[in-house]
Write a protein that holds these residues in place. Structure first.
Motif, PDB file in Angstrom:
ATOM      1  N   ARG A   9       6.106   2.706 -12.225  1.00  0.00           N
ATOM      2  CA  ARG A   9       4.838   2.484 -11.807  1.00  0.00           C
ATOM      3  C   ARG A   9       3.662   3.174 -12.712  1.00  0.00           C
ATOM      4  NH1 ARG A   9       5.019  -0.148  -7.051  1.00  0.00           N
ATOM      5  NH2 ARG A   9       7.132  -0.126  -5.789  1.00  0.00           N
ATOM      6  N   THR A  10       3.393   2.521 -13.730  1.00  0.00           N
ATOM      7  CA  THR A  10       2.259   3.072 -14.574  1.00  0.00           C
ATOM      8  C   THR A  10       0.970   2.389 -14.578  1.00  0.00           C
ATOM      9  OG1 THR A  10       3.135   1.381 -16.483  1.00  0.00           O
ATOM     10  CG2 THR A  10       4.265   3.638 -16.240  1.00  0.00           C
ATOM     11  N   GLU A  11       0.927   1.382 -13.964  1.00  0.00           N
ATOM     12  CA  GLU A  11      -0.416   0.578 -13.964  1.00  0.00           C
ATOM     13  C   GLU A  11      -1.326   0.812 -12.845  1.00  0.00           C
ATOM     14  OE1 GLU A  11      -0.810  -1.421 -16.549  1.00  0.00           O
ATOM     15  OE2 GLU A  11       0.980  -0.758 -17.255  1.00  0.00           O
ATOM     16  N   GLN A  12      -2.773   0.914 -12.812  1.00  0.00           N
ATOM     17  CA  GLN A  12      -3.544   1.106 -11.813  1.00  0.00           C
ATOM     18  C   GLN A  12      -3.624   0.134 -11.096  1.00  0.00           C
ATOM     19  OE1 GLN A  12      -5.026   4.076 -11.412  1.00  0.00           O
ATOM     20  NE2 GLN A  12      -4.411   4.878 -13.411  1.00  0.00           N
ATOM     21  N   ALA A  13      -3.891   0.301  -9.584  1.00  0.00           N
ATOM     22  CA  ALA A  13      -3.691  -0.558  -8.450  1.00  0.00           C
ATOM     23  C   ALA A  13      -4.745  -1.630  -8.659  1.00  0.00           C
ATOM     24  CB  ALA A  13      -3.857   0.125  -7.319  1.00  0.00           C
ATOM     25  N   THR A  14      -4.681  -2.809  -8.702  1.00  0.00           N
ATOM     26  CA  THR A  14      -5.477  -3.943  -8.532  1.00  0.00           C
ATOM     27  C   THR A  14      -6.315  -3.827  -7.428  1.00  0.00           C
ATOM     28  OG1 THR A  14      -3.954  -5.540  -7.469  1.00  0.00           O
ATOM     29  CG2 THR A  14      -3.935  -5.301  -9.822  1.00  0.00           C
ATOM     30  N   ARG A  17      -4.653  -4.920  -4.223  1.00  0.00           N
ATOM     31  CA  ARG A  17      -3.690  -3.886  -3.672  1.00  0.00           C
ATOM     32  C   ARG A  17      -4.838  -2.806  -2.982  1.00  0.00           C
ATOM     33  NH1 ARG A  17       1.515  -2.250  -5.511  1.00  0.00           N
ATOM     34  NH2 ARG A  17       2.331  -0.391  -4.233  1.00  0.00           N
ATOM     35  N   LEU A  18      -5.801  -2.362  -3.283  1.00  0.00           N
ATOM     36  CA  LEU A  18      -6.619  -1.355  -2.773  1.00  0.00           C
ATOM     37  C   LEU A  18      -7.220  -1.805  -1.534  1.00  0.00           C
ATOM     38  CD1 LEU A  18      -8.707  -0.135  -6.047  1.00  0.00           C
ATOM     39  CD2 LEU A  18      -6.859   0.978  -4.815  1.00  0.00           C
ATOM     40  N   TRP A 214      -6.546  11.582  -6.958  1.00  0.00           N
ATOM     41  CA  TRP A 214      -5.476  11.500  -7.790  1.00  0.00           C
ATOM     42  C   TRP A 214      -4.151  11.125  -7.248  1.00  0.00           C
ATOM     43  CZ3 TRP A 214      -0.613  13.807  -8.531  1.00  0.00           C
ATOM     44  CH2 TRP A 214      -0.160  13.768  -9.442  1.00  0.00           C
ATOM     45  N   ALA A 217      -4.428   7.402  -5.786  1.00  0.00           N
ATOM     46  CA  ALA A 217      -4.301   6.498  -6.877  1.00  0.00           C
ATOM     47  C   ALA A 217      -2.757   6.429  -7.244  1.00  0.00           C
ATOM     48  CB  ALA A 217      -5.213   6.763  -8.335  1.00  0.00           C
ATOM     49  N   LYS A 218      -2.244   7.503  -7.497  1.00  0.00           N
ATOM     50  CA  LYS A 218      -0.721   7.513  -7.973  1.00  0.00           C
ATOM     51  C   LYS A 218       0.280   6.765  -6.884  1.00  0.00           C
ATOM     52  CE  LYS A 218       3.110  10.868  -8.875  1.00  0.00           C
ATOM     53  NZ  LYS A 218       3.601  12.024  -8.991  1.00  0.00           N
ATOM     54  N   ARG A 221       0.091   3.090  -7.445  1.00  0.00           N
ATOM     55  CA  ARG A 221       0.109   2.551  -8.684  1.00  0.00           C
ATOM     56  C   ARG A 221       1.091   1.206  -8.396  1.00  0.00           C
ATOM     57  NH1 ARG A 221       0.894   7.872 -12.471  1.00  0.00           N
ATOM     58  NH2 ARG A 221      -1.375   8.427 -12.621  1.00  0.00           N
TER      59      ARG A 221
END
Length: 378
Positions: A9-14, A17-18, A214, A217-218, A221
Motif C-alpha cells: 500500500r504505497t499510494e495515497q488515499a483517493t 477513500r477519504l 501520518w 494517512a498510512k 493508503r
C-alpha cells in the motif's frame, strides 16, 4: 488470497477513500492535543477567574453554613437550602466549565474537522473479543501509546519538580496566612502550576498531532490495483463507456436528422460532407447550421433532404468551410456571409421558378476557411 494482498500500500488515499473513511468516523484525532488545550484553558480560566471564584465560593459557604435556628429544626427546609447552595456553586463554575468544553471541542476538530458518524458509535462484536483486545495492546500502536504515557509521566514529573522547587516556600508559608489571603494565594499557585503542566503537554501534543496525521494517512493508503478498481467503479468499465458514447451519438444524430426537413438548403462536397442550413430573417441574425456530417452521416442527411424536398446544392469549398469551422446550432462565420447569401439567393430563385440549375453562382470561399483548423484538406 486476494490479489491486493501481494501488493504494498504505497499510494495515497483517493478523495473517495477519504470520504468513505470520514463517513465511518475515521479521521485524524490527537488526544494529547485535546489534553493540552483543556489544561491551558483550565489554567487560563483559573488565573483570570480565580479571585472571582474564590470570593464567590466563600460567600456560598458562609451563606450555606449560616442558618436560622428555625430552619435547622425544620427538616423540610434543609433540601431547599442544599439545592440553592448547589445552584449557586454551579453558577460560579459555569463559565470555567464552558471554557473547558469549548477548548475540548475546538482541539478535537482542529485536525480532522467536524465529523459525526453513527457507524463510529455503533456496537461492534470485535470490541468484545479478548484476542482482538490483546492484539491492540501488544501492537505497534499499543507500544506507541505506552511510550507516550511514559514520556508524559517523565515530563510532568520534571515540571512538577520544578514547580515545587520554586513554589515550595510560598506553599509552606500558607499556614501563616488567614483564610481569605490563603485561598487567594492557593488559587494563584494552582493556576500557575496548571499553566506549567499545560506548557509541558504542548511539547507532547506538538509531536503527537503530526504523528496522528501520518498514522491516519498510512492506514488509508491503497494499492495500485485498488486505485484502478476504484477508477473503474467511478468512471465505469471501458466497454460500458464506449457503449454509452455510441448511444449518445446515435441519439444526437436522430435529433439532428429531425431538423433536416426544416433546412432551406443542404450544401454538399458533394459526397464526403453535407451541411444543412436554415435561415429565418425574423428570428436569426445569420443562417444557422442545424445538421452536419461526413461520409455515412452526410449520405443520410442527403437522403432525408431528398425525402422532404429540401434543396441539395453542391458547393465543395463552402461545405468544407462550414463543416470545419462551425458546430451544430452555430451561425455561419461572418467571413462566409457573402458566400452563403449568394447560395441562399440562388435557392430561393429555384423555389420561385425564376432560375435554372445552370445559373448556379460561382461561390468563392476565403482561403483560410477552406481547410480544417489542423490544416487538413479532404
Amino acid at each position: 488470497m486476494a490479489r491486493d494482498d501481494f501488493q504494498e500500500r504505497t499510494e495515497q488515499a483517493t478523495p473517495k477513500r477519504l470520504q468513505e473513511a470520514r463517513e465511518r468516523g475515521q479521521v485524524a484525532r490527537s488526544r494529547e492535543l485535546v489534553t493540552a488545550a483543556v489544561l491551558i484553558a483550565a489554567a487560563g480560566g483559573l488565573l483570570a477567574m480565580g479571585p472571582m471564584l474564590t470570593q464567590g465560593l466563600m460567600e456560598s459557604m458562609r451563606s450555606s453554613l449560616t442558618l436560622d435556628r428555625s430552619l435547622i429544626m425544620d427538616p423540610g427546609a434543609l433540601y431547599p437550602a442544599l439545592t440553592g447552595a448547589v445552584a449557586q456553586a454551579l453558577r460560579l463554575v459555569a463559565p470555567l466549565l464552558l471554557l473547558l468544553a469549548l477548548a475540548a471541542l475546538l482541539a478535537s476538530v482542529v485536525l480532522g474537522g467536524i465529523s459525526f458518524s453513527f457507524k463510529a458509535i455503533g456496537f461492534r462484536w470485535d470490541r468484545l473479543d479478548p484476542l482482538t483486545g490483546l492484539g491492540r495492546v501488544f501492537s505497534v500502536n499499543g507500544l506507541m501509546e505506552l511510550a507516550k504515557a511514559l514520556v508524559k509521566f517523565l515530563v510532568v514529573a520534571v515540571v512538577a519538580g520544578i514547580v515545587l522547587w520554586f513554589e515550595g516556600p510560598p506553599l509552606l508559608a500558607l499556614g501563616s496566612y488567614s483564610l481569605h489571603p490563603a485561598l487567594i494565594e492557593t488559587g494563584r499557585m494552582v493556576g500557575w502550576s496548571f499553566l506549567a503542566f499545560a506548557a509541558s503537554m504542548i511539547l507532547i501534543a506538538a509531536v503527537d498531532a503530526p504523528f496522528q496525521i501520518w498514522q491516519h494517512a498510512k492506514q488509508l493508503r491503497m494499492t495500485r490495483q485498488e486505485i484502478r478498481d476504484e477508477s473503474k467503479e467511478t468512471e465505469g468499465q471501458p466497454d460500458v463507456k464506449r457503449r454509452q458514447r455510441q448511444l449518445q451519438r446515435e441519439i444526437a444524430q436522430r435529433r439532428m436528422m429531425q431538423e433536416v426537413p426544416k433546412a432551406d438548403v443542404v450544401v454538399t462536397n458533394p459526397t464526403h460532407y453535407a451541411v444543412a442550413l436554415r435561415y429565418d430573417h425574423e428570428r436569426m441574425r445569420a443562417p444557422r447550421v442545424i445538421a452536419k456530417g461526413r461520409d455515412q452521416v452526410a449520405a443520410r442527411i442527403r437522403e432525408v433532404a431528398a425525402e422532404h424536398g429540401v434543396t441539395v446544392q453542391s458547393a465543395p469549398g463552402l461545405a468544407r468551410a462550414i463543416y470545419f469551422h462551425t458546430r451544430l446550432n452555430d451561425e455561419v462565420p461572418a467571413a462566409l456571409y457573402i458566400a452563403v447569401a449568394q447560395l441562399l439567393a440562388y435557392v430561393y430563385q429555384l423555389k420561385a421558378g425564376a432560375a435554372t440549375a445552370e445559373a448556379a453562382p460561382e461561390i468563392e470561399v476565403p482561403a483560410e476557411l477552406a481547410v480544417a483548423p489542423d490544416g487538413r484538406v479532404d
